[in-house]
Design a protein around this motif. Structure first.
Motif, PDB file in Angstrom:
ATOM      1  N   SER A   1       0.836  -1.196   0.000  1.00 21.15           N
ATOM      2  CA  SER A   1       0.000   0.000   0.000  1.00 21.15           C
ATOM      3  C   SER A   1       0.872   1.249   0.000  1.00 21.15           C
ATOM      4  N   ILE A   2       0.408   2.255  -0.701  1.00 19.34           N
ATOM      5  CA  ILE A   2       1.100   3.542  -0.711  1.00 19.34           C
ATOM      6  C   ILE A   2       0.992   4.108   0.706  1.00 19.34           C
ATOM      7  N   ASN A   3       2.093   4.632   1.236  1.00 20.81           N
ATOM      8  CA  ASN A   3       2.169   5.155   2.606  1.00 20.81           C
ATOM      9  C   ASN A   3       1.935   4.061   3.642  1.00 20.81           C
ATOM     10  N   GLY A   4       2.244   2.819   3.301  1.00 20.92           N
ATOM     11  CA  GLY A   4       2.050   1.691   4.225  1.00 20.92           C
ATOM     12  C   GLY A   4       3.258   0.775   4.189  1.00 20.92           C
TER      13      GLY A   4
ATOM     14  N   SER B   1       8.648  -0.745   4.961  1.00 26.58           N
ATOM     15  CA  SER B   1       7.835   0.467   4.858  1.00 26.58           C
ATOM     16  C   SER B   1       7.893   0.964   3.420  1.00 26.58           C
ATOM     17  N   SER B   2       6.746   1.370   2.892  1.00 30.27           N
ATOM     18  CA  SER B   2       6.732   1.869   1.514  1.00 30.27           C
ATOM     19  C   SER B   2       6.934   3.379   1.441  1.00 30.27           C
ATOM     20  N   GLY B   3       7.298   3.987   2.535  1.00 33.97           N
ATOM     21  CA  GLY B   3       7.610   5.414   2.528  1.00 33.97           C
ATOM     22  C   GLY B   3       6.401   6.273   2.185  1.00 33.97           C
ATOM     23  N   LYS B   4       6.689   7.496   1.717  1.00 31.18           N
ATOM     24  CA  LYS B   4       5.617   8.443   1.389  1.00 31.18           C
ATOM     25  C   LYS B   4       5.360   8.466  -0.112  1.00 31.18           C
ATOM     26  N   GLY B   5       4.111   8.338  -0.469  1.00 34.78           N
ATOM     27  CA  GLY B   5       3.701   8.466  -1.863  1.00 34.78           C
ATOM     28  C   GLY B   5       4.288   7.404  -2.777  1.00 34.78           C
ATOM     29  N   TYR B   6       4.146   7.652  -4.063  1.00 31.04           N
ATOM     30  CA  TYR B   6       4.630   6.690  -5.056  1.00 31.04           C
ATOM     31  C   TYR B   6       6.146   6.648  -5.112  1.00 31.04           C
TER      32      TYR B   6
ATOM     33  N   GLY C   1       8.197   6.962  -2.594  1.00 29.08           N
ATOM     34  CA  GLY C   1       8.600   6.103  -1.479  1.00 29.08           C
ATOM     35  C   GLY C   1       8.342   4.638  -1.774  1.00 29.08           C
ATOM     36  N   TYR C   2       7.246   4.367  -2.451  1.00 29.66           N
ATOM     37  CA  TYR C   2       6.887   3.000  -2.850  1.00 29.66           C
ATOM     38  C   TYR C   2       7.952   2.416  -3.785  1.00 29.66           C
TER      39      TYR C   2
END
Length: 190
Positions: free
Chosen positions: A134-137, A163-168, A170-171
């Motif tokens: 998930s984005i931001n997850g 962690s996928s970080g912040k936004g796309y 970060g993903y």
């Protein structure tokens, strides 16, 4: 009366052309394109032969749109956040580049390219079963690789949740990080 009808028609056409002009004006494309980052790597292997990498990925990694999970576990396909090319190709090349960095004496290539080197050779077959989150997850990155040397193979599994970080962005960074970590393990197993 005839002049009033012509005037009314002219006024309506003028108003419509003004409204339609805004609709037909070119708009800036909101699409953002992403690629996998090649992260720095440390030497984890002294293998000095050729390494052929065969790569297989899940079907949703053949789309140019970035896929992610919604909170209800349905898949989101982003129309405006895309890969610069088919992610299966990006991931394969990123793995080959990262394995080569971790095994600097080896000559690494992707199938269907073939090695023209004589001597030591091994095949690595990488299968990605999950590269979604998930984005931001969180991002789940799992699969297996098989190393085949001298006609004998050994299989290894990996399952990373990060962690996928912040936004796309970060993903995408989370995917790059997972590729770097798994590539170091692959190089170690050669």
């Amino acid at each position: 009366m005839k002049y009033i009808s012509i005037f009314t028609l002219f006024a309506v056409c003028t108003l419509l052309s003004g409204c339609l002009g805004d609709v037909l004006d070119p708009k800036e494309d909101p699409t953002t394109f992403y690629t996998i980052k090649n992260l720095p790597a440390e030497k984890t292997s002294d293998f000095d032969g050729s390494v052929g990498i065969n790569f297989v990925a899940s079907g949703y990694l053949t789309r140019s749109q970035i896929t992610s999970l919604n909170k209800d576990s349905t898949v989101r396909i982003s129309e405006f956040n895309r890969w610069v090319e088919i992610p299966e190709n990006l991931l394969a090349r990123a793995f080959a580049t990262a394995v080569a960095k971790n095994a600097p004496k080896a000559t690494v290539f992707l199938y269907p390219e073939i090695s023209c080197l004589d001597g030591k050779h091994c095949d690595v077959r990488i299968t990605i079963t999950d590269c979604i989150g998930s984005i931001n997850g969180t991002l789940n990155f799992s699969g297996r690789w098989i190393v085949i040397k001298n006609g004998k193979g050994k299989a290894y599994n990996f399952n990373k949740t990060v962690s996928s970080g912040k936004g796309y962005s970060g993903y995408v960074d989370a995917i790059s990080k997972c590729i770097a970590e798994v590539s170091a393990e692959i190089a170690k197993s050669i």
